[in-house]
Scaffold this motif. Structure first.
Motif, PDB file in Angstrom:
ATOM      1  N   LYS A 151      15.844   7.365   1.434  1.00 48.71           N
ATOM      2  CA  LYS A 151      16.466   6.594   2.518  1.00 48.71           C
ATOM      3  C   LYS A 151      15.466   5.696   3.252  1.00 48.71           C
ATOM      4  CE  LYS A 151      20.290   9.800   3.454  1.00 48.71           C
ATOM      5  NZ  LYS A 151      20.920  10.707   4.451  1.00 48.71           N
ATOM      6  N   ALA A 152      14.179   6.047   3.169  1.00 52.12           N
ATOM      7  CA  ALA A 152      13.160   5.236   3.843  1.00 52.12           C
ATOM      8  C   ALA A 152      12.884   3.930   3.110  1.00 52.12           C
ATOM      9  CB  ALA A 152      11.866   6.035   3.970  1.00 52.12           C
ATOM     10  N   LEU A 153      13.315   3.854   1.853  1.00 54.03           N
ATOM     11  CA  LEU A 153      13.118   2.626   1.073  1.00 54.03           C
ATOM     12  C   LEU A 153      14.234   1.631   1.370  1.00 54.03           C
ATOM     13  CD1 LEU A 153      12.089   4.350  -2.229  1.00 54.03           C
ATOM     14  CD2 LEU A 153      10.698   2.637  -1.092  1.00 54.03           C
ATOM     15  N   PRO A 154      13.900   0.434   1.796  1.00 54.22           N
ATOM     16  CA  PRO A 154      14.940  -0.562   2.089  1.00 54.22           C
ATOM     17  C   PRO A 154      15.637  -1.085   0.832  1.00 54.22           C
ATOM     18  CG  PRO A 154      12.762  -1.543   2.258  1.00 54.22           C
ATOM     19  CD  PRO A 154      12.543  -0.074   2.070  1.00 54.22           C
ATOM     20  N   ALA A 155      14.992  -0.958  -0.308  1.00 54.24           N
ATOM     21  CA  ALA A 155      15.545  -1.432  -1.579  1.00 54.24           C
ATOM     22  C   ALA A 155      14.827  -0.714  -2.713  1.00 54.24           C
ATOM     23  CB  ALA A 155      15.354  -2.949  -1.717  1.00 54.24           C
ATOM     24  N   PRO A 156      15.401  -0.703  -3.918  1.00 51.88           N
ATOM     25  CA  PRO A 156      14.720  -0.067  -5.050  1.00 51.88           C
ATOM     26  C   PRO A 156      13.369  -0.720  -5.303  1.00 51.88           C
ATOM     27  CG  PRO A 156      17.008  -0.549  -5.592  1.00 51.88           C
ATOM     28  CD  PRO A 156      16.733  -1.242  -4.303  1.00 51.88           C
ATOM     29  N   PRO A 157      12.331   0.054  -5.621  1.00 50.99           N
ATOM     30  CA  PRO A 157      11.031  -0.535  -5.964  1.00 50.99           C
ATOM     31  C   PRO A 157      11.179  -1.441  -7.195  1.00 50.99           C
ATOM     32  CG  PRO A 157      10.833   1.830  -5.578  1.00 50.99           C
ATOM     33  CD  PRO A 157      12.297   1.529  -5.650  1.00 50.99           C
ATOM     34  N   ALA A 175       0.829  -1.198   0.000  1.00 50.28           N
ATOM     35  CA  ALA A 175       0.000   0.000   0.000  1.00 50.28           C
ATOM     36  C   ALA A 175       0.868   1.255   0.000  1.00 50.28           C
ATOM     37  CB  ALA A 175      -0.925   0.002   1.218  1.00 50.28           C
ATOM     38  N   GLY A 176       1.952   1.228   0.795  1.00 48.87           N
ATOM     39  CA  GLY A 176       2.856   2.376   0.849  1.00 48.87           C
ATOM     40  C   GLY A 176       3.587   2.589  -0.463  1.00 48.87           C
ATOM     41  N   LEU A 177       4.044   1.503  -1.080  1.00 49.34           N
ATOM     42  CA  LEU A 177       4.748   1.611  -2.364  1.00 49.34           C
ATOM     43  C   LEU A 177       3.787   2.032  -3.476  1.00 49.34           C
ATOM     44  CD1 LEU A 177       7.093  -1.502  -2.159  1.00 49.34           C
ATOM     45  CD2 LEU A 177       7.781   0.897  -2.127  1.00 49.34           C
ATOM     46  N   SER A 178       2.543   1.563  -3.393  1.00 47.78           N
ATOM     47  CA  SER A 178       1.549   1.971  -4.381  1.00 47.78           C
ATOM     48  C   SER A 178       1.251   3.461  -4.273  1.00 47.78           C
ATOM     49  CB  SER A 178       0.251   1.173  -4.188  1.00 47.78           C
ATOM     50  OG  SER A 178       0.454  -0.199  -4.462  1.00 47.78           O
ATOM     51  N   MET A 179       1.264   3.970  -3.042  1.00 46.27           N
ATOM     52  CA  MET A 179       1.051   5.396  -2.831  1.00 46.27           C
ATOM     53  C   MET A 179       2.199   6.203  -3.440  1.00 46.27           C
ATOM     54  SD  MET A 179       0.300   7.378   0.776  1.00 46.27           S
ATOM     55  CE  MET A 179      -0.976   6.193   1.192  1.00 46.27           C
ATOM     56  N   LEU A 180       3.442   5.717  -3.250  1.00 45.88           N
ATOM     57  CA  LEU A 180       4.608   6.376  -3.842  1.00 45.88           C
ATOM     58  C   LEU A 180       4.528   6.320  -5.367  1.00 45.88           C
ATOM     59  CD1 LEU A 180       7.442   7.669  -3.658  1.00 45.88           C
ATOM     60  CD2 LEU A 180       8.380   5.342  -3.533  1.00 45.88           C
ATOM     61  N   GLU A 181       4.157   5.173  -5.918  1.00 51.40           N
ATOM     62  CA  GLU A 181       4.029   5.001  -7.369  1.00 51.40           C
ATOM     63  C   GLU A 181       3.029   6.002  -7.940  1.00 51.40           C
ATOM     64  OE1 GLU A 181       4.121   3.221 -11.282  1.00 51.40           O
ATOM     65  OE2 GLU A 181       5.525   3.265  -9.599  1.00 51.40           O
ATOM     66  N   SER A 182       1.888   6.134  -7.268  1.00 52.12           N
ATOM     67  CA  SER A 182       0.863   7.069  -7.729  1.00 52.12           C
ATOM     68  C   SER A 182       1.364   8.509  -7.658  1.00 52.12           C
ATOM     69  CB  SER A 182      -0.396   6.905  -6.868  1.00 52.12           C
ATOM     70  OG  SER A 182      -1.379   7.836  -7.230  1.00 52.12           O
ATOM     71  N   TRP A 183       2.113   8.824  -6.608  1.00 52.08           N
ATOM     72  CA  TRP A 183       2.580  10.206  -6.388  1.00 52.08           C
ATOM     73  C   TRP A 183       3.578  10.645  -7.452  1.00 52.08           C
ATOM     74  CZ3 TRP A 183       0.799  14.106  -3.738  1.00 52.08           C
ATOM     75  CH2 TRP A 183       1.618  15.192  -3.444  1.00 52.08           C
ATOM     76  N   VAL A 184       4.520   9.759  -7.833  1.00 50.89           N
ATOM     77  CA  VAL A 184       5.577  10.160  -8.774  1.00 50.89           C
ATOM     78  C   VAL A 184       5.224   9.844 -10.228  1.00 50.89           C
ATOM     79  CG1 VAL A 184       7.400   9.961  -7.040  1.00 50.89           C
ATOM     80  CG2 VAL A 184       6.863   7.973  -8.452  1.00 50.89           C
ATOM     81  N   HIS A 228       7.187   3.813 -12.142  1.00 55.58           N
ATOM     82  CA  HIS A 228       7.437   5.242 -11.909  1.00 55.58           C
ATOM     83  C   HIS A 228       8.248   5.452 -10.627  1.00 55.58           C
ATOM     84  CE1 HIS A 228       4.861   6.415 -15.221  1.00 55.58           C
ATOM     85  NE2 HIS A 228       3.929   5.582 -14.776  1.00 55.58           N
ATOM     86  N   ALA A 229       7.931   4.665  -9.605  1.00 48.47           N
ATOM     87  CA  ALA A 229       8.704   4.755  -8.365  1.00 48.47           C
ATOM     88  C   ALA A 229      10.143   4.313  -8.607  1.00 48.47           C
ATOM     89  CB  ALA A 229       8.054   3.893  -7.280  1.00 48.47           C
ATOM     90  N   TRP A 230      10.318   3.278  -9.435  1.00 46.17           N
ATOM     91  CA  TRP A 230      11.674   2.809  -9.763  1.00 46.17           C
ATOM     92  C   TRP A 230      12.436   3.883 -10.519  1.00 46.17           C
ATOM     93  CZ3 TRP A 230      14.229   2.134 -14.406  1.00 46.17           C
ATOM     94  CH2 TRP A 230      15.417   1.426 -14.362  1.00 46.17           C
ATOM     95  N   ARG A 231      11.761   4.554 -11.483  1.00 45.53           N
ATOM     96  CA  ARG A 231      12.406   5.628 -12.245  1.00 45.53           C
ATOM     97  C   ARG A 231      12.843   6.770 -11.323  1.00 45.53           C
ATOM     98  NH1 ARG A 231      10.207  10.320 -11.884  1.00 45.53           N
ATOM     99  NH2 ARG A 231       8.165   9.462 -12.433  1.00 45.53           N
ATOM    100  N   TRP A 232      11.930   7.141 -10.406  1.00 44.40           N
ATOM    101  CA  TRP A 232      12.262   8.209  -9.442  1.00 44.40           C
ATOM    102  C   TRP A 232      13.448   7.795  -8.569  1.00 44.40           C
ATOM    103  CZ3 TRP A 232      11.988   7.437  -4.131  1.00 44.40           C
ATOM    104  CH2 TRP A 232      12.262   8.560  -3.348  1.00 44.40           C
ATOM    105  N   TYR A 233      13.427   6.552  -8.089  1.00 51.32           N
ATOM    106  CA  TYR A 233      14.492   6.068  -7.209  1.00 51.32           C
ATOM    107  C   TYR A 233      15.863   6.109  -7.913  1.00 51.32           C
ATOM    108  CZ  TYR A 233      16.927   2.952  -3.911  1.00 51.32           C
ATOM    109  OH  TYR A 233      17.816   2.420  -2.997  1.00 51.32           O
ATOM    110  N   LYS A 234      15.916   5.647  -9.157  1.00 55.62           N
ATOM    111  CA  LYS A 234      17.172   5.643  -9.911  1.00 55.62           C
ATOM    112  C   LYS A 234      17.659   7.065 -10.169  1.00 55.62           C
ATOM    113  CE  LYS A 234      18.941   2.478 -11.365  1.00 55.62           C
ATOM    114  NZ  LYS A 234      20.004   1.650 -10.780  1.00 55.62           N
TER     115      LYS A 234
END
Length: 225
Positions: free
Chosen positions: A39-45, A10-19, A52-58
């Motif tokens: 830093k709050a992410l333990p690993a790349p999505p 649910a948290g990762l889905s919220m991040l995905e929607s946001w970015v 989209h979250a993965w793109r933002w993270y990279k």
């Protein structure tokens, strides 16, 4: 409300929607909001599940050497950023029921479909309902946006890069938002300008934008995306 626990779907889905329509967590450039969320992410999505979250993270990972110097308040928790309220469907299987409830609610706005009502009242009700649904369907959908990283190359090491960037950012187009930029060494003392931008796909042509930037022939040799 802010972001939820990034350890959960649910948290990762919220991040995905946001970015999905944003380059950064807050504003138009990297900041401490991105740093604390990163830093709050333990690993790349997972890219296949949260592209989209993965793109933002990279993208944010490329600024790790600059984390301490980015603007913003580093003491803020990542949960202070993100949507004010969740618009996610926590239980997707419940979505059809919600849609049916919306349809019933729309019908009720214009009275019940009672068999005893006369033909004129029934016709009027149906006309009002049709007009309402047409208006509801015609609501503007969010514009599709793309995040682009562009390299702008100068002629040589004597090119005024500050002037080059000022000329570039002076270009205004509907649907174009300039983001953060930095100088990247390419060799022989020459540095290219790397800039991030957000464009509305239906309004901005990247080819046209590159042509406008290349029009600064005194400073720009070429551009790449």
């Amino acid at each position: 409300m802010g972001f939820a626990d990034f350890l959960s779907d649910a948290g990762l889905s919220m991040l995905e929607s946001w970015v999905t329509t944003r380059s950064y967590i807050a504003g138009y450039g990297p900041s401490q909001a991105d740093v604390t969320s990163f830093k709050a992410l333990p690993a790349p999505p997972k890219v296949e599940k949260y592209p989209h979250a993965w793109r933002w993270y990279k993208h944010i990972s490329s600024y790790q050497s600059e984390f301490s110097s980015l603007p913003g308040d580093p003491s803020k928790a990542y949960t202070t950023y993100g949507p004010e309220k969740s618009e996610l469907t926590i239980n997707p299987k419940d979505a059809p029921k919600a849609a049916e409830a919306d349809e019933e609610e729309d019908d009720d706005l214009f009275g019940s479909d009672d068999e005893s009502e006369d033909e004129e009242a029934k016709k009027k009700r149906e006309e009002n309902l049709a007009a309402y649904k047409k208006k509801k369907e015609g609501k503007t959908k969010p514009a599709a946006k793309s995040i682009v990283t562009m390299d702008v190359k100068p002629w040589d090491d004597e090119t005024d890069m500050k002037q080059l960037e000022e000329n570039m950012r002076a270009i205004e187009m509907e649907g174009l938002t300039w983001g953060a930029s930095k100088l990247v060494p390419v060799g022989f003392g020459i540095k290219k300008l790397q800039v991030n931008l957000v464009v509305e796909d239906e309004k901005v042509s990247i080819d046209d934008l590159q042509e406008q930037i290349a029009g600064d022939e005194d400073h720009v040799q070429s551009t790449d995306v």
